[in-house]
Design a protein around this motif. Structure first.
Motif, PDB file in Angstrom:
ATOM      1  N   ASP A  97      18.967  19.929  -8.207  1.00  0.00           N
ATOM      2  CA  ASP A  97      18.696  19.363  -9.531  1.00  0.00           C
ATOM      3  C   ASP A  97      19.959  19.286 -10.383  1.00  0.00           C
ATOM      4  OD1 ASP A  97      16.027  19.076  -8.930  1.00  0.00           O
ATOM      5  OD2 ASP A  97      15.384  20.875 -10.013  1.00  0.00           O
ATOM      6  N   MET A  98      21.007  20.005  -9.982  1.00  0.00           N
ATOM      7  CA  MET A  98      22.242  20.006 -10.766  1.00  0.00           C
ATOM      8  C   MET A  98      22.947  18.655 -10.734  1.00  0.00           C
ATOM      9  SD  MET A  98      23.638  23.756  -9.584  1.00  0.00           S
ATOM     10  CE  MET A  98      25.330  23.462 -10.064  1.00  0.00           C
ATOM     11  N   ARG A  99      22.693  17.867  -9.687  1.00  0.00           N
ATOM     12  CA  ARG A  99      23.434  16.606  -9.550  1.00  0.00           C
ATOM     13  C   ARG A  99      22.575  15.418  -9.972  1.00  0.00           C
ATOM     14  NH1 ARG A  99      24.735  12.070  -6.829  1.00  0.00           N
ATOM     15  NH2 ARG A  99      26.948  11.671  -6.405  1.00  0.00           N
ATOM     16  N   SER A 100      23.048  14.682 -10.953  1.00  0.00           N
ATOM     17  CA  SER A 100      22.384  13.452 -11.375  1.00  0.00           C
ATOM     18  C   SER A 100      23.088  12.258 -10.734  1.00  0.00           C
ATOM     19  CB  SER A 100      22.429  13.311 -12.899  1.00  0.00           C
ATOM     20  OG  SER A 100      23.774  13.242 -13.354  1.00  0.00           O
ATOM     21  N   SER A 101      22.404  11.133 -10.666  1.00  0.00           N
ATOM     22  CA  SER A 101      23.028   9.920 -10.113  1.00  0.00           C
ATOM     23  C   SER A 101      22.542   8.715 -10.896  1.00  0.00           C
ATOM     24  CB  SER A 101      22.705   9.766  -8.629  1.00  0.00           C
ATOM     25  OG  SER A 101      21.312   9.735  -8.414  1.00  0.00           O
ATOM     26  N   ALA A 102      23.346   7.655 -10.878  1.00  0.00           N
ATOM     27  CA  ALA A 102      23.052   6.474 -11.682  1.00  0.00           C
ATOM     28  C   ALA A 102      22.110   5.514 -10.978  1.00  0.00           C
ATOM     29  CB  ALA A 102      24.356   5.759 -12.037  1.00  0.00           C
ATOM     30  N   ASP A 103      22.200   5.433  -9.644  1.00  0.00           N
ATOM     31  CA  ASP A 103      21.382   4.481  -8.901  1.00  0.00           C
ATOM     32  C   ASP A 103      21.254   4.938  -7.453  1.00  0.00           C
ATOM     33  OD1 ASP A 103      23.943   3.809  -7.835  1.00  0.00           O
ATOM     34  OD2 ASP A 103      24.212   2.345  -9.429  1.00  0.00           O
ATOM     35  N   VAL A 104      20.578   4.143  -6.649  1.00  0.00           N
ATOM     36  CA  VAL A 104      20.400   4.438  -5.232  1.00  0.00           C
ATOM     37  C   VAL A 104      21.336   3.532  -4.438  1.00  0.00           C
ATOM     38  CG1 VAL A 104      18.799   4.409  -3.283  1.00  0.00           C
ATOM     39  CG2 VAL A 104      17.997   5.127  -5.557  1.00  0.00           C
ATOM     40  N   ASP A 105      22.244   4.109  -3.669  1.00  0.00           N
ATOM     41  CA  ASP A 105      23.192   3.345  -2.853  1.00  0.00           C
ATOM     42  C   ASP A 105      22.815   3.472  -1.388  1.00  0.00           C
ATOM     43  OD1 ASP A 105      25.810   2.433  -4.514  1.00  0.00           O
ATOM     44  OD2 ASP A 105      24.967   4.256  -5.379  1.00  0.00           O
ATOM     45  N   MET A 106      22.755   2.319  -0.693  1.00  0.00           N
ATOM     46  CA  MET A 106      22.410   2.337   0.729  1.00  0.00           C
ATOM     47  C   MET A 106      23.349   1.402   1.486  1.00  0.00           C
ATOM     48  SD  MET A 106      18.280   2.588   0.649  1.00  0.00           S
ATOM     49  CE  MET A 106      18.337   3.767   1.992  1.00  0.00           C
ATOM     50  N   TYR A 107      23.794   1.852   2.660  1.00  0.00           N
ATOM     51  CA  TYR A 107      24.656   1.044   3.517  1.00  0.00           C
ATOM     52  C   TYR A 107      23.783   0.231   4.471  1.00  0.00           C
ATOM     53  CZ  TYR A 107      27.984  -0.187   7.194  1.00  0.00           C
ATOM     54  OH  TYR A 107      28.736  -0.861   8.108  1.00  0.00           O
ATOM     55  N   ILE A 108      24.042  -1.074   4.526  1.00  0.00           N
ATOM     56  CA  ILE A 108      23.304  -1.969   5.416  1.00  0.00           C
ATOM     57  C   ILE A 108      24.212  -2.468   6.545  1.00  0.00           C
ATOM     58  CG2 ILE A 108      22.016  -4.138   5.577  1.00  0.00           C
ATOM     59  CD1 ILE A 108      20.566  -1.976   3.983  1.00  0.00           C
ATOM     60  N   GLY A 109      25.444  -2.817   6.204  1.00  0.00           N
ATOM     61  CA  GLY A 109      26.351  -3.417   7.180  1.00  0.00           C
ATOM     62  C   GLY A 109      26.268  -4.933   7.116  1.00  0.00           C
ATOM     63  N   GLU A 110      27.282  -5.581   7.636  1.00  0.00           N
ATOM     64  CA  GLU A 110      27.369  -7.037   7.519  1.00  0.00           C
ATOM     65  C   GLU A 110      26.384  -7.768   8.421  1.00  0.00           C
ATOM     66  OE1 GLU A 110      31.049  -8.780   6.348  1.00  0.00           O
ATOM     67  OE2 GLU A 110      32.161  -7.061   7.148  1.00  0.00           O
ATOM     68  N   GLN A 111      26.057  -7.193   9.566  1.00  0.00           N
ATOM     69  CA  GLN A 111      25.197  -7.894  10.521  1.00  0.00           C
ATOM     70  C   GLN A 111      23.808  -8.178   9.942  1.00  0.00           C
ATOM     71  OE1 GLN A 111      25.131  -6.128  14.409  1.00  0.00           O
ATOM     72  NE2 GLN A 111      23.492  -7.459  15.160  1.00  0.00           N
ATOM     73  N   GLU A 112      23.232  -7.226   9.222  1.00  0.00           N
ATOM     74  CA  GLU A 112      21.877  -7.385   8.688  1.00  0.00           C
ATOM     75  C   GLU A 112      21.859  -7.713   7.192  1.00  0.00           C
ATOM     76  OE1 GLU A 112      19.151  -7.454  10.282  1.00  0.00           O
ATOM     77  OE2 GLU A 112      19.709  -6.698  12.255  1.00  0.00           O
ATOM     78  N   TYR A 113      23.018  -7.999   6.628  1.00  0.00           N
ATOM     79  CA  TYR A 113      23.124  -8.138   5.170  1.00  0.00           C
ATOM     80  C   TYR A 113      22.291  -9.300   4.635  1.00  0.00           C
ATOM     81  CZ  TYR A 113      25.347  -8.150   0.549  1.00  0.00           C
ATOM     82  OH  TYR A 113      25.586  -8.105  -0.802  1.00  0.00           O
TER      83      TYR A 113
END
Length: 360
Positions: A97-113
């Motif tokens: 709970d100590m760490r807050s974040s601004a958004d959700v980041d996810m790696y997709i890669g170029e092949q499925e982008y």
């Protein structure tokens, strides 16, 4: 806070407004609040502080929900996203709970982008805003009008536009490490997260991206410290990272930031890959700059010399192609002269790479 150790100074410091001001500039005010309240330590305006913590934790729960939903939607279409940063780093803290974040980041890669973009547009037709599809590192989906909930789906995790060989090295490293993902349980969903080796380098690169432009907060360096601590038993990590850092022209940068982690953030030196004491002078200069800047708070001032780094104080002209080109050249030159105060080799390489790219 980040190591879960007892407080070693007078707790009355938590009643000083200046401490909370500095913590906020370093993106550590939420962390400090959660830690102090859970320790039962005295804090200023405790009721207001508890309310802010409550709102942040509510947002974190909404982020976890949209994370799970996004993973399910993409998996149904045979796309496997990988969570980068966010909750995968929060679980490294003594209390997530100590760490807050601004958004959700996810790696997709170029092949499925491109496939991913079509899937996300179809799955979230009521989203408040979609970013341009091929304008940068990621495709962003903002879910609500308050801009409170966003998902960023990355084509690549990071790019080094001005150092082509370094960029190839980092992309090759990313592809290798994304073949060895781990799994993290979030709610009722198993979420893919990167390898420990990837986190060790990527979190540093993310911090450097902010530092180079306008300053990075100590919260990001706390993330990196814990990621390196988690990776301490990864075999051959030095050998894995050295050639990538050398091709990126960033070995000295890495080692100088590492000196700060060891001497100011408490990371054991044996847990920092490629550690050296040779950069102690630059390390002390770097730490002073970190404290002065805060997160994205570097002072705008047209000063080329001295030890302190500054931010280019002028705005890009809205009209006039020639004026815009002159502005870009001046900004790049100013940025190079700032970065060279600490890291001249990287500064010159990046600068001339940028000029060559602009000519093309």
């Amino acid at each position: 806070m980040i190591w879960g150790e007892p407080l070693s100074c007078d707790p009355s410091v938590l009643l000083e407004p200046e401490l909370w001001y500095v913590a906020r500039r370093q993106q550590m005010d939420h962390m400090l609040a959660v830690w102090a309240l859970n320790q039962g330590l005295p804090v200023i305006q405790p009721q207001e502080l508890k309310l802010r913590v409550f709102h942040t934790l509510q947002r974190t729960e909404r982020q976890k929900a949209i994370l799970q939903q996004t993973v399910r939607v993409l998996r149904e279409q045979k796309i496997e996203p990988v969570l980068i940063k966010g909750h995968s780093i929060a679980v490294l803290y003594p209390n997530p709970d100590m760490r807050s974040s601004a958004d959700v980041d996810m790696y997709i890669g170029e092949q499925e982008y491109d496939h991913m973009i079509a899937v996300m547009r179809a799955a979230f037709p009521e989203a408040y805003w979609f970013s341009e599809e091929h304008a940068g590192l990621h495709f962003a989906v903002v879910m609500d009008e308050k801009l409170d909930l966003a998902v960023e789906l990355h084509r690549v995790a990071m790019e080094l536009h001005n150092i082509p060989d370094g960029d190839r090295a980092f992309q090759d490293f990313t592809h290798r490490e994304m073949a060895h993902t781990r799994t993290l349980r979030v709610g009722d969903t198993d979420v893919s997260i990167p390898s420990l080796a990837f986190d060790a380098l990527y979190i540093f690169m993310h911090a450097w991206h902010h530092f180079e432009s306008s300053g990075v907060g100590l919260r990001q360096l706390a993330d990196w410290s814990l990621a390196l601590h988690a990776a301490k038993d990864v075999k051959g990590l030095d050998e894995t990272l050295r050639p990538v850092l050398e091709r990126m022209q960033m070995l000295e940068v890495w080692q100088t930031f590492g000196w700060v982690l060891v001497h100011y953030l408490g990371l054991p030196s044996e847990e920092f890959p490629l550690y050296t004491e040779r950069c102690a002078r630059k390390g002390r200069q770097l730490f002073c700059q970190l404290i002065k800047d805060g997160h994205c708070g570097r002072e705008p001032k047209l000063r080329l010399y001295g030890r302190t780094l500054y931010y280019f104080p002028y705005q890009r002209p809205e009209k006039g192609r020639l004026r815009q080109k002159i502005y870009t050249l001046l900004r790049l030159t100013f940025q190079m002269m700032q970065t060279r105060k600490l890291f001249p080799r990287y500064a010159y390489r990046s600068y001339f790479g940028a000029l060559i790219k602009k000519k093309r």
